[in-house]
Design an enzyme around this catalytic site. Structure first.
Site, PDB file in Angstrom:
ATOM      1  N   ASP A 236     -14.912  51.067  40.458  1.00 34.89           N
ATOM      2  CA  ASP A 236     -14.340  49.810  40.768  1.00 34.89           C
ATOM      3  C   ASP A 236     -13.228  49.572  40.003  1.00 34.89           C
ATOM      4  O   ASP A 236     -12.888  49.461  38.530  1.00 34.89           O
ATOM      5  CB  ASP A 236     -15.444  48.688  40.581  1.00 34.89           C
ATOM      6  CG  ASP A 236     -14.557  47.741  41.336  1.00 34.89           C
ATOM      7  OD1 ASP A 236     -15.641  47.172  42.370  1.00 34.89           O
ATOM      8  OD2 ASP A 236     -14.453  46.147  40.758  1.00 34.89           O
ATOM      9  N   ASN A 244      -4.308  42.120  44.185  1.00 33.83           N
ATOM     10  CA  ASN A 244      -3.965  41.535  45.547  1.00 33.83           C
ATOM     11  C   ASN A 244      -3.441  40.529  46.330  1.00 33.83           C
ATOM     12  O   ASN A 244      -1.650  39.836  46.423  1.00 33.83           O
ATOM     13  CB  ASN A 244      -4.734  41.974  46.558  1.00 33.83           C
ATOM     14  CG  ASN A 244      -5.146  42.623  47.286  1.00 33.83           C
ATOM     15  OD1 ASN A 244      -4.048  44.350  47.689  1.00 33.83           O
ATOM     16  ND2 ASN A 244      -6.251  43.797  47.552  1.00 33.83           N
ATOM     17  N   ASP A 253      -2.222  48.813  48.250  1.00 32.54           N
ATOM     18  CA  ASP A 253      -2.412  49.845  48.986  1.00 32.54           C
ATOM     19  C   ASP A 253      -2.035  51.103  47.922  1.00 32.54           C
ATOM     20  O   ASP A 253      -2.708  52.497  48.314  1.00 32.54           O
ATOM     21  CB  ASP A 253      -2.033  49.915  50.680  1.00 32.54           C
ATOM     22  CG  ASP A 253      -2.487  49.102  51.103  1.00 32.54           C
ATOM     23  OD1 ASP A 253      -3.541  48.792  51.036  1.00 32.54           O
ATOM     24  OD2 ASP A 253      -2.200  48.773  51.899  1.00 32.54           O
ATOM     25  N   GLU A 279     -11.959  48.659  46.923  1.00 34.36           N
ATOM     26  CA  GLU A 279     -11.359  49.489  45.351  1.00 34.36           C
ATOM     27  C   GLU A 279     -12.700  49.940  45.118  1.00 34.36           C
ATOM     28  O   GLU A 279     -13.143  50.192  43.667  1.00 34.36           O
ATOM     29  CB  GLU A 279     -10.862  48.188  44.885  1.00 34.36           C
ATOM     30  CG  GLU A 279     -11.509  46.513  44.301  1.00 34.36           C
ATOM     31  CD  GLU A 279     -12.475  45.938  45.113  1.00 34.36           C
ATOM     32  OE1 GLU A 279     -12.738  44.789  44.722  1.00 34.36           O
ATOM     33  OE2 GLU A 279     -12.507  46.435  46.320  1.00 34.36           O
TER      34      GLU A 279
END
Length: 357
Positions: A236, A244, A253, A279
């Protein structure tokens, strides 16, 4: 894709087996039809011609019909389809040549030849049937244009028109079967493409969660020796929401795609990287112990700080946490995934950017 390569042979083998099974059923039905129905017709006409002046015709019909029945009965006992189809094709060829040689009832032998090219295509497949039919036409041409070789008497116009018609029938059969095979291949490729799309994460190019149930678990069950012992690594990306929020989802992305590329660079050919959501990633390592999997996870973890993840801020730190577990049979797979997930949360709880398990 690299992550698919471990399962590609087994999945392709499964598709090939399904295709072969369908083709075998088709040939089985053709063999049964020719053996039972055609032999029954031969026996009927054989009995009808028992009192005819030409004794050779019923003999040809009885012998061929009997051979058809013996061949299909042997096939029923042995289940050797290829051998049975080959023998049946040889019997068909022998029957056609012997019937044309004798002439049939009232010299009608040529009319009975036309169904058999299609039967050869059904029994032998396109390539071998085309060769067999070509040999059959050549032999018939020699027989028909050398009248001294046969008992029957055919008119020149009759023989030439017969051969021309027979060649047309063979060409049509070849075109039909050739493009039927091409159509099946195209449909199979389309199906593979659809399966690949359904099992692939569009952003990273890694396999997705659906892949686990539709492809991986069946492969584990069918070919356990190819996978176990198997290690799983949950990964993770740390503080991904913060990334983000600060740089936007487009940058997020790009980071996800870069992480997928990092996995592909550090995994073996037989290993599988899967994006399970957001993620989170799942790495599947066949023939790997938990100890060795921890080494792999640690190797990948140490490479995170060395990457330049964000173009607008090359010094922005991106790290990841890892959880590791091992399983030794298919039934334990999701238990191992759950345990690796627990180890991952343990790594998060202990400060992130570490490997637990």
């Amino acid at each position: 894709m690299k992550q698919d390569s471990a399962l590609t042979p087994s999945l392709n083998q499964k598709r090939s087996q399904q295709s072969q099974h369908i083709d075998a059923r088709r040939r089985h039905h053709i063999l049964a039809f020719v053996s039972y129905i055609t032999s029954a017709v031969m026996f009927i006409y054989g009995f009808k011609n028992l009192h005819a002046e030409l004794w050779l015709l019923p003999l040809i019909l009885f012998i061929t019909g009997s051979c058809f029945l013996v061949n299909v009965l042997v096939y029923q006992a042995t289940k050797k389809l290829q051998r049975a189809c080959t023998i049946e094709a040889l019997l068909v060829g022998a029957f056609v040549l012997s019937l044309v040689y004798q002439g049939g009832h009232n010299n009608t032998a040529l009319y009975w030849v036309f169904p058999f090219p299609a039967i050869l295509f059904g029994l032998l497949g396109v390539r071998h049937a085309l060769i067999s039919n070509a040999f059959l036409v050549l032999t018939l041409a020699v027989m028909l244009f050398t009248p001294d070789l046969i008992l029957a008497e055919y008119k020149d116009a009759e023989t030439s028109r017969f051969l021309a018609s027979l060649i047309i029938v063979i060409i049509v059969c070849w075109i039909n079967d050739h493009y039927r095979e091409r159509s099946h291949e195209a449909m199979e490729l389309l199906q593979q493409s659809k399966e690949l799309q359904a099992n692939t994460d569009a952003l990273t190019g890694l396999v997705n969660r659906r892949f686990l149930d539709s492809s991986l678990l069946p492969a584990l069950a069918q070919q356990s020796d190819e996978f176990f012992p198997l290690a799983v690594i949950m990964c993770d990306i740390d503080h991904f929401k913060r990334l983000n929020d600060q740089f936007g989802h487009d940058v997020g992305d790009e980071v996800l795609k870069s992480v997928a590329h990092l996995f592909q660079q550090n995994l073996r050919q037989q290993d599988i990287a899967c994006r399970t959501g957001g993620e989170e990633f799942l790495l599947i390592l066949p023939h790997t112990s938990a100890i060795d999997a921890r080494k792999v996870a640690e190797k990948i973890r140490l490479q995170f700080p060395q990457q330049r993840w964000v173009t607008n801020d090359t010094n922005y730190p991106v790290t990841a946490s890892f959880g590791v577990a091992e399983c030794n049979q298919t039934e334990q797979f999701y238990e191992a995934v759950k345990l690796a997930d627990q180890q991952l949360y343990q790594a998060k709880h202990q400060g992130r950017n570490q490997v637990c398990g």
